[in-house]
Design a protein around this motif. Structure first.
Motif, mmCIF file in Angstrom:
data_model
loop_
_atom_site.group_PDB
_atom_site.id
_atom_site.type_symbol
_atom_site.label_atom_id
_atom_site.label_comp_id
_atom_site.label_asym_id
_atom_site.label_seq_id
_atom_site.Cartn_x
_atom_site.Cartn_y
_atom_site.Cartn_z
ATOM 1 N N LEU A 317 50.449 -17.228 -24.269
ATOM 2 C CA LEU A 317 49.792 -17.810 -23.101
ATOM 3 C C LEU A 317 48.286 -17.975 -23.262
ATOM 4 C CD1 LEU A 317 51.813 -15.861 -20.410
ATOM 5 C CD2 LEU A 317 51.954 -18.310 -20.859
ATOM 6 N N LEU A 318 47.643 -17.083 -24.034
ATOM 7 C CA LEU A 318 46.197 -17.159 -24.202
ATOM 8 C C LEU A 318 45.788 -17.849 -25.495
ATOM 9 C CD1 LEU A 318 45.026 -13.672 -22.877
ATOM 10 C CD2 LEU A 318 45.261 -15.833 -21.642
ATOM 11 N N GLY A 319 46.732 -17.954 -26.439
ATOM 12 C CA GLY A 319 46.432 -18.625 -27.699
ATOM 13 C C GLY A 319 46.242 -17.635 -28.834
ATOM 14 N N HIS A 320 46.803 -17.955 -29.991
ATOM 15 C CA HIS A 320 46.774 -17.021 -31.116
ATOM 16 C C HIS A 320 45.375 -16.833 -31.690
ATOM 17 C CE1 HIS A 320 46.312 -20.345 -33.992
ATOM 18 N NE2 HIS A 320 47.220 -20.990 -33.299
ATOM 19 N N GLY A 321 44.489 -17.800 -31.475
ATOM 20 C CA GLY A 321 43.149 -17.675 -32.040
ATOM 21 C C GLY A 321 42.092 -17.293 -31.027
ATOM 22 N N ALA A 322 42.491 -16.975 -29.792
ATOM 23 C CA ALA A 322 41.519 -16.745 -28.717
ATOM 24 C C ALA A 322 41.130 -15.283 -28.533
ATOM 25 C CB ALA A 322 42.089 -17.286 -27.398
ATOM 26 N N ILE A 323 41.830 -14.367 -29.195
ATOM 27 C CA ILE A 323 41.605 -12.945 -28.943
ATOM 28 C C ILE A 323 40.303 -12.487 -29.585
ATOM 29 C CG2 ILE A 323 42.522 -10.633 -29.325
ATOM 30 C CD1 ILE A 323 45.318 -11.869 -29.260
ATOM 31 N N ASP A 324 39.416 -11.889 -28.750
ATOM 32 C CA ASP A 324 38.122 -11.400 -29.228
ATOM 33 C C ASP A 324 38.161 -9.915 -29.574
ATOM 34 O OD1 ASP A 324 36.852 -13.889 -28.911
ATOM 35 O OD2 ASP A 324 36.504 -13.494 -26.790
ATOM 36 N N SER A 325 38.853 -9.141 -28.764
ATOM 37 C CA SER A 325 38.878 -7.697 -29.019
ATOM 38 C C SER A 325 40.200 -7.098 -28.562
ATOM 39 C CB SER A 325 37.720 -6.993 -28.300
ATOM 40 O OG SER A 325 37.915 -7.018 -26.890
ATOM 41 N N VAL A 326 40.592 -6.019 -29.248
ATOM 42 C CA VAL A 326 41.821 -5.300 -28.936
ATOM 43 C C VAL A 326 41.502 -3.810 -28.937
ATOM 44 C CG1 VAL A 326 44.206 -4.841 -29.599
ATOM 45 C CG2 VAL A 326 43.190 -7.053 -30.116
ATOM 46 N N SER A 327 41.927 -3.107 -27.904
ATOM 47 C CA SER A 327 41.759 -1.655 -27.849
ATOM 48 C C SER A 327 42.991 -1.044 -27.205
ATOM 49 C CB SER A 327 40.499 -1.276 -27.063
ATOM 50 O OG SER A 327 40.603 -1.736 -25.714
ATOM 51 N N SER A 328 43.149 0.257 -27.375
ATOM 52 C CA SER A 328 44.339 0.901 -26.794
ATOM 53 C C SER A 328 44.096 2.379 -26.560
ATOM 54 C CB SER A 328 45.548 0.718 -27.712
ATOM 55 O OG SER A 328 45.330 1.365 -28.949
ATOM 56 N N THR A 432 55.411 -19.533 -33.592
ATOM 57 C CA THR A 432 54.842 -20.122 -34.790
ATOM 58 C C THR A 432 54.403 -19.049 -35.772
ATOM 59 O OG1 THR A 432 52.563 -20.175 -33.972
ATOM 60 C CG2 THR A 432 53.992 -22.045 -33.384
ATOM 61 N N THR A 433 54.150 -19.478 -37.000
ATOM 62 C CA THR A 433 53.659 -18.560 -38.027
ATOM 63 C C THR A 433 52.347 -17.920 -37.595
ATOM 64 O OG1 THR A 433 54.717 -19.814 -39.802
ATOM 65 C CG2 THR A 433 52.849 -18.430 -40.411
ATOM 66 N N LYS A 434 51.440 -18.700 -37.043
ATOM 67 C CA LYS A 434 50.143 -18.168 -36.622
ATOM 68 C C LYS A 434 50.295 -17.184 -35.460
ATOM 69 C CE LYS A 434 47.267 -21.970 -38.279
ATOM 70 N NZ LYS A 434 46.303 -23.043 -37.921
ATOM 71 N N GLU A 435 51.231 -17.452 -34.559
ATOM 72 C CA GLU A 435 51.465 -16.522 -33.454
ATOM 73 C C GLU A 435 52.029 -15.197 -33.962
ATOM 74 O OE1 GLU A 435 52.297 -19.901 -29.986
ATOM 75 O OE2 GLU A 435 53.962 -19.013 -31.103
ATOM 76 N N SER A 436 52.956 -15.276 -34.909
ATOM 77 C CA SER A 436 53.525 -14.071 -35.499
ATOM 78 C C SER A 436 52.451 -13.266 -36.227
ATOM 79 C CB SER A 436 54.656 -14.447 -36.461
ATOM 80 O OG SER A 436 55.210 -13.307 -37.080
ATOM 81 N N CYS A 437 51.581 -13.953 -36.959
ATOM 82 C CA CYS A 437 50.500 -13.267 -37.668
ATOM 83 C C CYS A 437 49.504 -12.647 -36.682
ATOM 84 C CB CYS A 437 49.779 -14.243 -38.597
ATOM 85 S SG CYS A 437 50.756 -14.738 -40.043
ATOM 86 N N ALA A 438 49.248 -13.329 -35.560
ATOM 87 C CA ALA A 438 48.342 -12.787 -34.542
ATOM 88 C C ALA A 438 48.911 -11.520 -33.924
ATOM 89 C CB ALA A 438 48.077 -13.840 -33.470
ATOM 90 N N ILE A 439 50.205 -11.491 -33.687
ATOM 91 C CA ILE A 439 50.859 -10.299 -33.151
ATOM 92 C C ILE A 439 50.735 -9.144 -34.145
ATOM 93 C CG2 ILE A 439 53.104 -9.296 -32.535
ATOM 94 C CD1 ILE A 439 53.811 -12.088 -31.361
ATOM 95 N N ALA A 440 50.937 -9.435 -35.434
ATOM 96 C CA ALA A 440 50.800 -8.406 -36.472
ATOM 97 C C ALA A 440 49.369 -7.871 -36.510
ATOM 98 C CB ALA A 440 51.194 -8.972 -37.835
ATOM 99 N N TRP A 441 48.381 -8.765 -36.348
ATOM 100 C CA TRP A 441 46.981 -8.336 -36.343
ATOM 101 C C TRP A 441 46.690 -7.412 -35.164
ATOM 102 C CZ3 TRP A 441 42.885 -9.672 -32.873
ATOM 103 C CH2 TRP A 441 41.623 -9.234 -33.278
ATOM 104 N N CYS A 442 47.218 -7.748 -33.990
ATOM 105 C CA CYS A 442 47.017 -6.897 -32.808
ATOM 106 C C CYS A 442 47.644 -5.514 -33.028
ATOM 107 C CB CYS A 442 47.621 -7.557 -31.577
ATOM 108 S SG CYS A 442 46.733 -9.009 -30.989
ATOM 109 N N ILE A 443 48.859 -5.478 -33.567
ATOM 110 C CA ILE A 443 49.511 -4.198 -33.834
ATOM 111 C C ILE A 443 48.698 -3.389 -34.844
ATOM 112 C CG2 ILE A 443 51.556 -3.119 -34.867
ATOM 113 C CD1 ILE A 443 53.235 -5.353 -33.641
ATOM 114 N N GLU A 444 48.178 -4.076 -35.854
ATOM 115 C CA GLU A 444 47.342 -3.413 -36.863
ATOM 116 C C GLU A 444 46.128 -2.764 -36.217
ATOM 117 O OE1 GLU A 444 44.826 -4.610 -40.912
ATOM 118 O OE2 GLU A 444 45.905 -6.145 -39.761
#
Length: 456
Positions: A317-328, A432-444
């Motif tokens: 919904l926000l886009g695979h390239g739009a994420i600036d920061s991730v915290s948890s 998409t491939t980029k969405e899957s890679c973005a999810i992997a980056w967030c988990i990382e």
């Protein structure tokens, strides 16, 4: 009483099926059914009934499927199955003595034993992919809960046949194959890869990368359970390898392929709720502390088990390239150290999102997408979405949406996988491939920088 059946004369027999792309397996099944009595009725599912029960990827229209059965010369009578529960009515209407069906449905129709004899016919062993026109030979890697459900769901997807299973424990693979009606059992993944056209990988998380790599290197198409991997570099490497090998690699986040989720994303992106400002997604499933999910050495924990679902909604919904920061932040289990509850916070330019996942706590598993004009509310459990509501300041303008979903959703990811292969597509618009890679980056990022705020 259900039985394996022996030839019986003077009996009326009935069998049911879709009979799509009529092949040798169908021919032999009808021959066995024909030998049970003196009159065989073949019931063929209608197009509308197939759609209603979630039978996906049926390639031929009804009339062509009828013609295939007629040409076999084995049916004394052909009827159409049009609704759920028709079998009981047909047995009475046509004075049926024997109900026959393939052994891959063993146990599913025992309830009909109150009306006639139920016979489960052994399916044809050793039928090759060239003999099974258009059917893909699929191997299963792993024998856990989700693999068991997957085999049952695969029965509703045309163009694929589950042929083999591999597990590091031969005893587990043997039991799984016996229960699921799978023909071939292998003690190594290499042996399995020599036998099949594609694999569904449902092995423990830490084995995904080596198993996917081995399959891709063997030129096999791969459908891999989530999470595909735990880093963006691993994901990008796997997708690059798939491209070089000319095969399909698809991450099996089932929610992405559900009709309801597809519709919800389209509505959210239509502008009806204005610009999306925030997303809140919760996914909790209580699991036993003695299970694999609580084993840190097997990458257990709420994030690894469940974060793919809220991250899918956020990235989509926000886009695979739009994420600036991730915290948890996480609350951890006092004995195993795994996170039993985690909150993931994501910021983009002009929007924020929160994903809450838990194995040791229970909360309302809903999804809320807030916009400048209104919001979308998806009730629990949103990750198997069948309905949602478009809501506004003026409650009289609320709009309800609902879609059909059969089973627990696994058939839809398999159907997309088969379509990608048959249509020569390397990527799915659903994930998409980029969405899957973005999810992997967030988990990382979440796994490496998670802050522990408590222990339970």
């Amino acid at each position: 009483m259900a039985t394996n059946g022996l030839p019986i004369t003077g009996k009326r027999c009935i069998t049911y099926g879709t009979f799509d792309l009529f092949h040798e397996g169908h021919q032999k099944l009808l021959q066995r059914a024909r030998e049970l009595g003196s009159h065989l009725i073949v019931a063929i599912t209608s197009d509308s009934f197939d759609a209603a029960r979630g039978k996906l990827n049926v390639r031929q229209p009804l009339m062509e499927r009828i013609e295939g059965v007629q040409n076999s010369g084995l049916a004394d009578q052909i009827i159409i199955e049009e609704y759920q529960g028709q079998k009981v009515h047909d047995i009475s209407k046509y004075k049926i003595d024997i109900f026959a069906i393939g052994s891959d449905w063993t146990g599913s129709f025992d309830y009909l034993a109150n009306h006639c004899e139920v016979v489960y016919l052994e399916r044809t062993a050793g039928v090759s992919s060239t003999q099974l026109r258009g059917e893909l030979r699929l191997g299963i890697v792993g024998c856990g809960r989700i693999a068991q459900r997957f085999v049952q769901e695969a029965k509703f997807v045309s163009g694929v046949r589950v042929e083999a299973v591999y597990s590091r424990l031969l005893s587990s693979a043997t039991e799984f194959a016996s229960r699921s009606g799978i023909l071939h059992i292998f003690e190594s993944i290499e042996e399995l890869l020599d036998t099949v056209d594609a694999v569904y990988i449902a092995s423990p998380h830490l084995t995904h990368v080596p198993h996917v790599t081995a399959a891709l290197m063997s030129g096999k198409h791969v459908l891999c359970e989530k999470p595909l991997c735990f880093t963006r570099q691993e994901a990008e490497t796997l997708y690059k390898l798939a491209s070089e090998q000319g095969v399909v690699l698809l991450e099996a986040i089932k929610t992405a392929f559900l009709p309801g989720f597809r519709q919800m994303v389209a509505v959210a992106q239509s502008g009806d709720i204005g610009k999306i400002c925030s997303i809140s997604a919760t996914c909790t499933m209580l699991r036993s502390p003695t299970g694999r999910e609580y084993d840190a050495e097997q990458a257990g924990g709420s994030i690894t088990e469940l974060a793919s679902y809220p991250l899918l909604a956020i990235v989509k919904l926000l886009g695979h390239g739009a994420i600036d920061s991730v915290s948890s932040k996480s609350i951890r289990h006092s004995e195993t150290g795994i996170d039993i509850l985690s909150r993931i916070d994501i910021l983009t330019d002009g929007a924020m999102a929160t994903g809450t996942v838990a194995l040791g706590a229970k909360a309302e598993g809903d999804l809320v997408i807030a916009g400048t004009k209104g919001y979308i509310y998806v009730p629990a459990p949103w990750w198997i979405m069948t309905s949602f509501q478009l809501r506004f300041e003026d409650a009289t303008k609320y709009r309800n949406f609902s879609t059909l979903m059969e089973g627990d959703g696994l058939r839809y990811e398999l159907a997309e996988f088969i379509k990608m292969i048959s249509e020569g597509r390397s990527e799915s618009s659903d994930l998409t491939t980029k969405e899957s890679c973005a999810i992997a980056w967030c988990i990382e990022r979440v796994r490496s920088e998670c802050q522990t705020i408590g222990v339970q």
